[in-house]
Design an enzyme around this catalytic site. Sequence first.
Site, PDB file in Angstrom:
ATOM      1  CB  THR A   1      -3.358  -2.846  -4.324  1.00 35.14           C
ATOM      2  OG1 THR A   1      -3.138  -1.454  -4.103  1.00 35.14           O
ATOM      3  CG2 THR A   1      -2.921  -3.210  -5.723  1.00 35.14           C
TER       4      THR A   1
ATOM      5  CG  HIS B   1      -0.644   5.146  -0.231  1.00 34.34           C
ATOM      6  ND1 HIS B   1       0.053   4.915   0.942  1.00 34.34           N
ATOM      7  CD2 HIS B   1      -0.780   3.937  -0.837  1.00 34.34           C
ATOM      8  CE1 HIS B   1       0.323   3.609   1.017  1.00 34.34           C
ATOM      9  NE2 HIS B   1      -0.168   2.997  -0.039  1.00 34.34           N
TER      10      HIS B   1
ATOM     11  CG  ASN C   1       2.111   0.794   3.213  1.00 27.61           C
ATOM     12  OD1 ASN C   1       2.333   0.943   4.417  1.00 27.61           O
ATOM     13  ND2 ASN C   1       0.989   0.269   2.750  1.00 27.61           N
TER      14      ASN C   1
ATOM     15  CE1 TYR D   1       4.362   1.108  -3.321  1.00 30.46           C
ATOM     16  CE2 TYR D   1       2.825   1.316  -1.491  1.00 30.46           C
ATOM     17  CZ  TYR D   1       3.457   0.539  -2.449  1.00 30.46           C
ATOM     18  OH  TYR D   1       3.183  -0.812  -2.526  1.00 30.46           O
TER      19      TYR D   1
ATOM     20  CG  ASN E   1       8.080  -1.014  -1.303  1.00 31.93           C
ATOM     21  OD1 ASN E   1       8.513  -2.027  -1.836  1.00 31.93           O
ATOM     22  ND2 ASN E   1       6.839  -0.602  -1.446  1.00 31.93           N
TER      23      ASN E   1
HETATM   24  C1  FNR Z   1      -2.731  -4.057   1.243  1.00 31.93           C
HETATM   25  N1  FNR Z   1      -2.461  -2.879   1.935  1.00 31.93           N
HETATM   26  C2  FNR Z   1      -2.536  -1.669   1.271  1.00 31.93           C
HETATM   27  N2  FNR Z   1      -2.270  -0.501   1.944  1.00 31.93           N
HETATM   28  C3  FNR Z   1      -2.445   0.696   1.328  1.00 31.93           C
HETATM   29  O1  FNR Z   1      -2.226   1.722   1.968  1.00 31.93           O
HETATM   30  N3  FNR Z   1      -2.857   0.749   0.030  1.00 31.93           N
HETATM   31  C4  FNR Z   1      -3.095  -0.352  -0.712  1.00 31.93           C
HETATM   32  O2  FNR Z   1      -3.490  -0.250  -1.885  1.00 31.93           O
HETATM   33  C5  FNR Z   1      -2.896  -1.619  -0.083  1.00 31.93           C
HETATM   34  N4  FNR Z   1      -3.079  -2.784  -0.774  1.00 31.93           N
HETATM   35  C6  FNR Z   1      -3.039  -4.002  -0.123  1.00 31.93           C
HETATM   36  C7  FNR Z   1      -3.359  -5.166  -0.832  1.00 31.93           C
HETATM   37  C8  FNR Z   1      -3.381  -6.388  -0.175  1.00 31.93           C
HETATM   38  C9  FNR Z   1      -3.750  -7.618  -0.939  1.00 31.93           C
HETATM   39  C10 FNR Z   1      -3.072  -6.449   1.216  1.00 31.93           C
HETATM   40  C11 FNR Z   1      -3.127  -7.762   1.949  1.00 31.93           C
HETATM   41  C12 FNR Z   1      -2.750  -5.300   1.896  1.00 31.93           C
HETATM   42  C13 FNR Z   1      -2.297  -2.898   3.414  1.00 31.93           C
HETATM   43  C14 FNR Z   1      -3.661  -2.895   4.097  1.00 31.93           C
HETATM   44  O3  FNR Z   1      -4.315  -1.639   3.923  1.00 31.93           O
HETATM   45  C15 FNR Z   1      -3.554  -3.167   5.619  1.00 31.93           C
HETATM   46  O4  FNR Z   1      -2.737  -2.198   6.221  1.00 31.93           O
HETATM   47  C16 FNR Z   1      -2.993  -4.552   5.918  1.00 31.93           C
HETATM   48  O5  FNR Z   1      -3.618  -5.541   5.128  1.00 31.93           O
HETATM   49  C17 FNR Z   1      -3.139  -4.914   7.415  1.00 31.93           C
HETATM   50  O6  FNR Z   1      -4.474  -5.025   7.782  1.00 31.93           O
HETATM   51  P1  FNR Z   1      -5.179  -6.484   7.973  1.00 31.93           P
HETATM   52  O7  FNR Z   1      -5.255  -7.109   6.629  1.00 31.93           O
HETATM   53  O8  FNR Z   1      -4.293  -7.279   8.887  1.00 31.93           O
HETATM   54  O9  FNR Z   1      -6.524  -6.182   8.580  1.00 31.93           O
END
Ligand code: FNR
Length: 351
Positions: free
Chosen positions: A27, A178, A181, A183, A238
Amino acid sequence: MTDNLFQTYVLNETLSLKNRIIMAPLTRCMADDELVPTQDMADYYGRRGGAGLIISEAVIIRPDGQGYPNTPGLFTPAQIDGWRMVTDAVHQNGGKIFAQLWHTGRVAHPHFYQAITGNRDVIAPSEVGADGTVPRMRELIYQIPKAVSIEEIAQLVSDYSQAAANAIDAGFDGVEIHGANGYLIDQFLHHDSNHRSDEYGQTPENMSRFALEVVDAIIARIGNERTALRVSPGAYFNMTGDSRDRTVFDYLVPELEKRDLAFLHIGIFDDSMEFDYLGGRASSYVRSIYNKTLVGVGSFTAEAGSKAIADDKFDLLAIGRPFIANPDYVERVRDGKELVEYSTEMLTSLV
Ligand code: FNR
């Protein structure tokens, strides 16, 4: 050392990936005020076309799904057109992209949609609020949600499937639902947020019903080969975990296997987190009861991810934060070049 990451991977008869590296959904809160993707977003995603597959940032399916500022949507013609610009940019650079379909449920906030929907309702499985405030908007305190009625659930299922059809119209190669997390979909799957006593609550089968209805409606609309799901059996965001949650996923995951999805993706920030009620890592738990394509994620380096694939922990590696810091992540890893380190200041612009 990371050679297996650069193998092609056949998801199914419709889709094959040029490598095993997936850009995780991230995001960025950079859509315009009508929640339409911008040219900057198209350029940002286009630069990351080296990934075997990009999963877009989460995209809201309708106004009352919004819980963060400027998160893009997929429910107006202008939003669909904006996404077409993004998918074109990715395809021109030889990439593939799925849309992540999102409703934030109890962590939505009417600040974002009251003017559009005309009401202040926040919806969720049950009247159980989340603690806290919208991230970085401390004046927006989470509300106690309204428990959705059976009719409203049917409307939600229909709105998810319409958003999936809109995603295909916008040129996406598929969708990732999704379900992770904390939601809306995840809120049905955990006892912390699901206190229902009707056919959507109490038993594993009932608590899985909404997730499976959404999956089935989307499959009916766009096909199983273009439909994927992200889940968080281990509650970590969450949401508070409950030892009974495991029985829900013990039921849900084999049901998902029967649907022959494009893939199942773990929703977590750090794969090494362990959950007592899952007997260890969420990815190991799912791997033990799911025999189809599994995507692992969470604080992996390319080397650690490559080893996890070699050790058969999962099939594809999703990379999040390092992809924000390195648009050419795949090329850098392949060529053994140093990576730029991620920092949260990078979230203020789309590079
Ligand atoms: C996320 N993550 C995330 N997950 C998801 O399912 N939808 C989303 O929109 C987001 N947005 C998001 C924004 C930001 C800024 C971060 C840092 C993370 C979680 C992401 O998909 C992932 O699971 C984690 O970042 C862990 O992976 P890395 O970053 O350690 O490779």
